[in-house]
Design a protein around this motif. Structure first.
Motif, PDB file in Angstrom:
ATOM      1  N   ARG A  86      -6.371   2.185 -13.213  1.00  0.00           N
ATOM      2  CA  ARG A  86      -5.721   0.956 -13.265  1.00  0.00           C
ATOM      3  C   ARG A  86      -4.186   1.263 -13.787  1.00  0.00           C
ATOM      4  O   ARG A  86      -3.195   0.673 -13.498  1.00  0.00           O
ATOM      5  CB  ARG A  86      -6.248   0.422 -14.307  1.00  0.00           C
ATOM      6  N   SER A  87      -3.996   2.427 -14.752  1.00  0.00           N
ATOM      7  CA  SER A  87      -2.760   2.719 -15.577  1.00  0.00           C
ATOM      8  C   SER A  87      -1.700   2.872 -14.319  1.00  0.00           C
ATOM      9  O   SER A  87      -0.760   2.641 -14.501  1.00  0.00           O
ATOM     10  CB  SER A  87      -3.003   3.791 -16.425  1.00  0.00           C
ATOM     11  N   ASP A  88      -2.221   3.723 -13.391  1.00  0.00           N
ATOM     12  CA  ASP A  88      -1.357   4.421 -12.283  1.00  0.00           C
ATOM     13  C   ASP A  88      -1.144   3.070 -11.527  1.00  0.00           C
ATOM     14  O   ASP A  88      -0.002   2.875 -10.845  1.00  0.00           O
ATOM     15  CB  ASP A  88      -2.091   5.405 -11.388  1.00  0.00           C
ATOM     16  N   ILE A  89      -1.864   2.280 -11.213  1.00  0.00           N
ATOM     17  CA  ILE A  89      -1.665   0.920 -10.204  1.00  0.00           C
ATOM     18  C   ILE A  89      -0.557   0.113 -11.079  1.00  0.00           C
ATOM     19  O   ILE A  89       0.433  -0.287 -10.304  1.00  0.00           O
ATOM     20  CB  ILE A  89      -2.838   0.228  -9.910  1.00  0.00           C
ATOM     21  N   VAL A  90      -0.801  -0.234 -12.322  1.00  0.00           N
ATOM     22  CA  VAL A  90       0.208  -1.085 -13.096  1.00  0.00           C
ATOM     23  C   VAL A  90       1.322  -0.205 -13.042  1.00  0.00           C
ATOM     24  O   VAL A  90       2.546  -0.975 -13.030  1.00  0.00           O
ATOM     25  CB  VAL A  90      -0.422  -1.280 -14.297  1.00  0.00           C
ATOM     26  N   SER A  91       1.488   1.041 -13.185  1.00  0.00           N
ATOM     27  CA  SER A  91       2.862   1.493 -13.537  1.00  0.00           C
ATOM     28  C   SER A  91       3.573   1.642 -11.967  1.00  0.00           C
ATOM     29  O   SER A  91       4.790   1.628 -12.144  1.00  0.00           O
ATOM     30  CB  SER A  91       2.347   3.196 -13.751  1.00  0.00           C
ATOM     31  N   ALA A  92       2.837   1.487 -11.077  1.00  0.00           N
ATOM     32  CA  ALA A  92       3.490   1.403  -9.648  1.00  0.00           C
ATOM     33  C   ALA A  92       3.978   0.228  -9.464  1.00  0.00           C
ATOM     34  O   ALA A  92       5.243  -0.117  -8.993  1.00  0.00           O
ATOM     35  CB  ALA A  92       2.491   1.702  -8.401  1.00  0.00           C
ATOM     36  N   VAL A  93       3.342  -0.973  -9.714  1.00  0.00           N
ATOM     37  CA  VAL A  93       3.821  -2.193  -9.731  1.00  0.00           C
ATOM     38  C   VAL A  93       5.111  -2.319 -10.492  1.00  0.00           C
ATOM     39  O   VAL A  93       6.047  -2.969 -10.212  1.00  0.00           O
ATOM     40  CB  VAL A  93       2.846  -3.325 -10.081  1.00  0.00           C
ATOM     41  N   SER A  94       4.922  -1.848 -11.699  1.00  0.00           N
ATOM     42  CA  SER A  94       6.005  -1.993 -12.762  1.00  0.00           C
ATOM     43  C   SER A  94       7.509  -1.463 -12.175  1.00  0.00           C
ATOM     44  O   SER A  94       8.741  -1.901 -12.562  1.00  0.00           O
ATOM     45  CB  SER A  94       5.643  -1.383 -14.157  1.00  0.00           C
ATOM     46  N   LYS A  95       7.198  -0.524 -11.292  1.00  0.00           N
ATOM     47  CA  LYS A  95       8.352   0.260 -10.938  1.00  0.00           C
ATOM     48  C   LYS A  95       9.033  -0.656  -9.824  1.00  0.00           C
ATOM     49  O   LYS A  95      10.317  -0.434  -9.563  1.00  0.00           O
ATOM     50  CB  LYS A  95       7.844   1.803 -10.095  1.00  0.00           C
ATOM     51  N   LEU A  96       8.491  -1.434  -9.259  1.00  0.00           N
ATOM     52  CA  LEU A  96       9.218  -2.369  -8.090  1.00  0.00           C
ATOM     53  C   LEU A  96       9.839  -3.437  -8.755  1.00  0.00           C
ATOM     54  O   LEU A  96       9.382  -4.668  -8.749  1.00  0.00           O
ATOM     55  CB  LEU A  96       7.985  -2.845  -7.035  1.00  0.00           C
ATOM     56  N   SER A  97      11.068  -3.239  -9.568  1.00  0.00           N
ATOM     57  CA  SER A  97      11.673  -4.028 -10.295  1.00  0.00           C
ATOM     58  C   SER A  97      12.189  -5.385  -9.425  1.00  0.00           C
ATOM     59  O   SER A  97      12.974  -6.281 -10.069  1.00  0.00           O
ATOM     60  CB  SER A  97      12.784  -3.500 -10.822  1.00  0.00           C
ATOM     61  N   HIS A  98      12.253  -5.194  -8.139  1.00  0.00           N
ATOM     62  CA  HIS A  98      12.966  -6.328  -7.463  1.00  0.00           C
ATOM     63  C   HIS A  98      11.722  -7.232  -6.888  1.00  0.00           C
ATOM     64  O   HIS A  98      12.128  -8.168  -5.918  1.00  0.00           O
ATOM     65  CB  HIS A  98      13.811  -5.833  -6.275  1.00  0.00           C
ATOM     66  N   LEU A  99      10.692  -7.113  -7.280  1.00  0.00           N
ATOM     67  CA  LEU A  99       9.515  -7.967  -6.633  1.00  0.00           C
ATOM     68  C   LEU A  99       9.912  -9.690  -6.873  1.00  0.00           C
ATOM     69  O   LEU A  99      10.109  -9.863  -8.046  1.00  0.00           O
ATOM     70  CB  LEU A  99       8.196  -7.685  -7.371  1.00  0.00           C
ATOM     71  N   THR A 100       9.819 -10.327  -5.909  1.00  0.00           N
ATOM     72  CA  THR A 100       9.562 -11.917  -6.340  1.00  0.00           C
ATOM     73  C   THR A 100       8.039 -12.236  -5.854  1.00  0.00           C
ATOM     74  O   THR A 100       8.164 -13.356  -6.295  1.00  0.00           O
ATOM     75  CB  THR A 100      10.488 -12.313  -4.977  1.00  0.00           C
ATOM     76  N   SER A 101       7.258 -11.516  -5.315  1.00  0.00           N
ATOM     77  CA  SER A 101       5.918 -11.783  -5.192  1.00  0.00           C
ATOM     78  C   SER A 101       5.081 -10.794  -5.317  1.00  0.00           C
ATOM     79  O   SER A 101       5.100  -9.549  -4.710  1.00  0.00           O
ATOM     80  CB  SER A 101       5.790 -12.492  -3.563  1.00  0.00           C
ATOM     81  N   ASN A 159       7.244  -7.891 -17.943  1.00  0.00           N
ATOM     82  CA  ASN A 159       8.605  -7.705 -18.468  1.00  0.00           C
ATOM     83  C   ASN A 159       9.378  -7.102 -17.526  1.00  0.00           C
ATOM     84  O   ASN A 159      10.701  -6.958 -17.544  1.00  0.00           O
ATOM     85  CB  ASN A 159       8.367  -7.110 -19.782  1.00  0.00           C
ATOM     86  N   ARG A 160       9.025  -5.962 -16.650  1.00  0.00           N
ATOM     87  CA  ARG A 160       9.678  -5.125 -15.695  1.00  0.00           C
ATOM     88  C   ARG A 160       9.793  -5.906 -14.406  1.00  0.00           C
ATOM     89  O   ARG A 160      10.435  -5.239 -13.592  1.00  0.00           O
ATOM     90  CB  ARG A 160       9.229  -3.827 -15.672  1.00  0.00           C
ATOM     91  N   LEU A 161       9.309  -7.195 -14.252  1.00  0.00           N
ATOM     92  CA  LEU A 161       9.651  -7.874 -12.992  1.00  0.00           C
ATOM     93  C   LEU A 161      10.441  -9.221 -13.237  1.00  0.00           C
ATOM     94  O   LEU A 161       9.820 -10.155 -13.040  1.00  0.00           O
ATOM     95  CB  LEU A 161       8.255  -8.050 -12.344  1.00  0.00           C
ATOM     96  N   PRO A 162      11.736  -9.124 -13.468  1.00  0.00           N
ATOM     97  CA  PRO A 162      12.525 -10.318 -13.947  1.00  0.00           C
ATOM     98  C   PRO A 162      12.602 -11.157 -12.826  1.00  0.00           C
ATOM     99  O   PRO A 162      12.908 -12.202 -13.051  1.00  0.00           O
ATOM    100  CB  PRO A 162      13.844  -9.466 -14.401  1.00  0.00           C
ATOM    101  N   HIS A 163      12.338 -10.761 -11.457  1.00  0.00           N
ATOM    102  CA  HIS A 163      12.715 -11.557 -10.522  1.00  0.00           C
ATOM    103  C   HIS A 163      11.541 -12.340  -9.868  1.00  0.00           C
ATOM    104  O   HIS A 163      11.372 -13.115  -8.854  1.00  0.00           O
ATOM    105  CB  HIS A 163      13.419 -10.924  -8.982  1.00  0.00           C
ATOM    106  N   LEU A 164      10.215 -12.086 -10.524  1.00  0.00           N
ATOM    107  CA  LEU A 164       8.963 -12.428  -9.896  1.00  0.00           C
ATOM    108  C   LEU A 164       8.812 -14.277  -9.909  1.00  0.00           C
ATOM    109  O   LEU A 164       9.057 -14.749 -10.893  1.00  0.00           O
ATOM    110  CB  LEU A 164       7.807 -12.017 -10.848  1.00  0.00           C
ATOM    111  N   LYS A 165       8.619 -14.738  -8.695  1.00  0.00           N
ATOM    112  CA  LYS A 165       8.360 -16.260  -8.439  1.00  0.00           C
ATOM    113  C   LYS A 165       7.030 -16.397  -8.220  1.00  0.00           C
ATOM    114  O   LYS A 165       6.288 -17.331  -8.775  1.00  0.00           O
ATOM    115  CB  LYS A 165       9.374 -16.513  -7.491  1.00  0.00           C
ATOM    116  N   HIS A 166       6.144 -15.482  -7.443  1.00  0.00           N
ATOM    117  CA  HIS A 166       4.914 -16.031  -7.159  1.00  0.00           C
ATOM    118  C   HIS A 166       3.895 -14.873  -7.643  1.00  0.00           C
ATOM    119  O   HIS A 166       4.124 -13.421  -7.463  1.00  0.00           O
ATOM    120  CB  HIS A 166       4.831 -15.925  -5.554  1.00  0.00           C
TER     121      HIS A 166
END
Length: 434
Positions: free
Chosen positions: A157-172, A192-199
């Motif tokens: 899980r830590s690796d998956i969460v880390s991977a998601v956190s690296k995609l800082s331009h995610l909106t969904s 906190n590392r996904l400032p553009h997240l909408k969905h």
């Protein structure tokens, strides 16, 4: 065949392309086999916008196959169990892909090939089995705005969460992973590392007891105020799958007043309205426009709490009574879209009441079973109805076809009536039901 080809050539190609645009994928493929002239017309890129190709065995595809996909400018694919060599072939043949869904991938090195798709915006990873290393492979994909992860076996899980956190331009983000909710602190660090997240779509899984009241409130736990990557997401859309009360407390959505869309897919039906937290959530969402509910509590538990701002409502496999429909009509009389598919209902007290309760409806999805001819034809009173979808009529009986014809005549054919489900988008997550 030669005569038909000569006749066809008398019309401008633009006319044929326009005509073929009304055909289904199956019909276009049948027309394509008629002659070389039609084959060229059918392969026009404008006829394949939004089309997704499922690639099951890349090594079996010929150069002509790849040429056809390039001619159609295919930009969305589902890749099922490809080797590293096959991934390289895909990157060489269709480097402009914008949407890729990866299935049954067992080698994390395959994800490193994704960096060769410079236009990639949407990435879905599901039913894959790989160990550590996913985070490092995801780092180069900073252009990705839509990311979905589901059933990642063996990956920590830590690796998956880390991977998601690296995609800082995610909106969904669709995070449908694991049997338990993400722990609060880890969840906050990721958001906190996904400032553009909408969905945001979460698979809640099993949970003993309630999550903290501030589970969605990252403002209190921003531990990196000087980090330029840290932001505060303003979610407008939230989806909770496999959910059961009281996993989230009654105050859980109070910190999300900007929500415009809420979907809750309960794990089971719940007949105890005292445990319904949804009624409290809805009172805290002044901008809510879309509400989707599947299973869970009877509609009576939250009908009076639905904001009058809701214009789109989906009710699937829920218990609903006549008084509940009247309450919905008072709360959301301005509905434009209604997907009404309860687990059981009295047709004479529900379908027949829809025109009176929701006179502004433009789209209606419903079942025909047990609906009388009188109730069905009463839908003509919906003066703004543009589309009616009958969910249980994939092979309509002669009687139903006759009823459909009567309704079309009564509405002067202003309403499109659909009695067969369209193809499901193969890039969407299997967990999503809406």
């Amino acid at each position: 065949m030669a005569f038909r080809t000569v006749g066809a050539a008398q019309l401008p190609s633009e006319v044929w392309v326009h005509v073929f645009g009304y055909l289904s994928t199956t019909d276009k493929l049948n027309i394509r086999s008629c002659c070389k002239y039609f084959k060229k017309m059918v392969d026009h890129w404008s006829l394949w916008k939004g089309n997704t190709v499922v690639l099951k065995k890349l090594c079996a595809y010929t150069s002509q196959f790849w040429t056809t996909l390039r001619r159609r400018k295919i930009s969305s694919v589902v890749v099922q169990k490809a080797s590293l060599k096959e991934w390289k072939q895909l990157a060489l043949s269709l480097p402009w892909l914008t949407t890729i869904a990866v299935e049954n991938c067992f080698d994390v090195k395959a994800f490193e090939i994704l960096k060769q798709f410079h236009n990639l915006k949407r990435l879905a990873i599901r039913r894959c089995r790989c160990g550590q290393g996913l985070s490092d492979a995801i780092v180069p994909l900073q252009q990705v705005t839509h990311f979905s992860v589901c059933e990642m076996h063996c990956a920590p899980r830590s690796d998956i969460v880390s991977a998601v956190s690296k995609l800082s331009h995610l909106t969904s983000l669709l995070y449908h992973e694991g049997n338990h909710p993400i722990p609060r602190q880890i969840f906050h660090l990721m958001l906190n590392r996904l400032p553009h997240l909408k969905h945001l779509s979460l698979k809640m899984g099993t949970q003993h007891g309630s999550l903290p009241d501030d589970y969605f409130n990252i403002y209190k736990t921003n531990g990196f105020p000087d980090d330029p990557q840290v932001g505060q997401p303003g979610l407008t859309s939230l989806e909770l799958l496999d959910y059961m009360d009281p996993t989230l407390p009654e105050e859980a959505l109070k910190c999300l007043p900007s929500l415009q869309s809420l979907a809750v897919d309960y794990r089971d039906r719940d007949v105890d309205p005292s445990r319904c937290h949804l009624k409290t959530w809805l009172r805290e969402l002044p901008q809510l426009a879309v509400l989707n509910i599947a299973k869970g509590h009877p509609v009576s538990a939250y009908a009076h709490s639905i904001p009058n701002t809701v214009t789109s409502l989906t009710l699937q496999r829920v218990m609903v009574e006549q008084k509940d429909m009247k309450a919905l009509g008072k709360q959301a009389s301005g509905l434009l879209y209604l997907h009404f598919d309860p687990c059981s209902y009295n047709s004479s007290s529900s379908i027949g009441e829809i025109p009176k309760l929701f006179p502004q409806l433009m789209t209606l999805k419903m079942r025909h079973y047990n609906v009388s001819e009188k109730e069905f034809l009463s839908l003509q009173q919906l003066k703004h109805l543009e589309q009616l979808e009958i969910l249980d009529a994939h092979s309509p009986s002669p009687h139903l076809l006759q009823l459909i014809h009567k309704l079309q005549v009564l509405t002067n054919h202003r309403t499109q009536i659909i009695h067969s489900l369209g193809p499901r988008d193969p890039t969407t997550c299997y967990c999503t039901h809406y």
